[in-house]
Design an enzyme around this catalytic site. Structure first.
Site, PDB file in Angstrom:
ATOM      1  N   CYS A  51       0.865  -1.188   0.000  1.00  0.00           N
ATOM      2  CA  CYS A  51       0.000   0.000   0.000  1.00  0.00           C
ATOM      3  C   CYS A  51       0.901   1.238   0.000  1.00  0.00           C
ATOM      4  CB  CYS A  51      -0.996  -0.027   1.153  1.00  0.00           C
ATOM      5  SG  CYS A  51      -0.299   0.255   2.801  1.00  0.00           S
TER       6      CYS A  51
ATOM      7  N   ARG B 104      -3.482  -0.570   5.349  1.00  0.00           N
ATOM      8  CA  ARG B 104      -4.015  -1.634   4.494  1.00  0.00           C
ATOM      9  C   ARG B 104      -3.086  -2.823   4.327  1.00  0.00           C
ATOM     10  NH1 ARG B 104      -5.441   2.410  -0.268  1.00  0.00           N
ATOM     11  NH2 ARG B 104      -3.630   3.392   0.693  1.00  0.00           N
TER      12      ARG B 104
ATOM     13  N   ASP C  31      -7.940   4.199   1.087  1.00  0.00           N
ATOM     14  CA  ASP C  31      -7.113   4.451   2.258  1.00  0.00           C
ATOM     15  C   ASP C  31      -7.997   4.883   3.432  1.00  0.00           C
ATOM     16  OD1 ASP C  31      -5.142   5.105   4.079  1.00  0.00           O
ATOM     17  OD2 ASP C  31      -4.001   6.350   2.672  1.00  0.00           O
TER      18      ASP C  31
END
Length: 177
Positions: A14, A20, A137
């Site tokens: 990520c 994440r 996000d």
């Protein structure tokens, strides 16, 4: 060291490696362990930037993982290293920006062939365009956003585990005895 060199290696990627990708790393690792593949597969994570390098997992991500008894206190964010294109067997992008960055940075076709969107393994998302397979996000959001990320990753795990099982089986058959 033989088990390390012959293990199937997966990395989740990520932006900063604090939300994440560590969630995906830990969730996938637990799913593989439940399938008895933890000794055959190694999972780690990284960010495409060094913004958060050296920092722990976001507390909201840690809280969401703790709900399912996944410990994350040992996670330390790190930035992507170019040699991982060669050293990893499967590179999982968490969003289209990460996918684009990885494909642009890939040194050759072999590396390109390893890059996939994580949600492409979710049957409900598999036929959609990559643009629609991203996981937003949650950093700017609240607990509900981290819950959404958890559910999106969770939905991809069965397909991802099946894919990895097949790859491990193929790897095992190709290893000299």
């Amino acid at each position: 060291m033989n088990s390390t060199s012959s293990a199937y290696r997966v990395i989740t990627v990520c932006t900063g490696n604090i939300c994440r990708s560590p969630m995906a790393e830990l969730m996938l690792g637990a799913a593989l362990e439940r399938e008895g593949l933890d000794g055959l597969v190694e999972v780690d994570s990284a960010g495409i930037t060094g913004y958060e390098a050296g920092r722990p997992i976001d507390p909201r991500a840690a809280r969401r993982l703790a709900v399912t008894q996944l410990a994350s206190e040992h996670h330390v964010a790190r930035e992507w290293e170019p040699e991982w294109f060669r050293e990893r067997d499967l590179i999982l992008a968490l969003d289209i920006d990460h996918y684009a960055w990885l494909t642009e940075a890939a040194p050759d076709q072999e590396a390109l062939d390893k890059i996939r969107m994580l949600r492409s393994f979710d049957p409900a998302m598999a036929d959609l365009d990559r643009l629609d397979q991203g996981i937003e996000d949650p950093w700017y959001g609240g607990h509900a956003d981290f819950d959404a990320v958890w559910h999106q990753i969770h939905a991809a795990l069965p397909g991802l585990v099946q894919h990895i099982k097949g790859a491990v089986l193929q790897n095992t058959q190709l290893q000299p005895h």
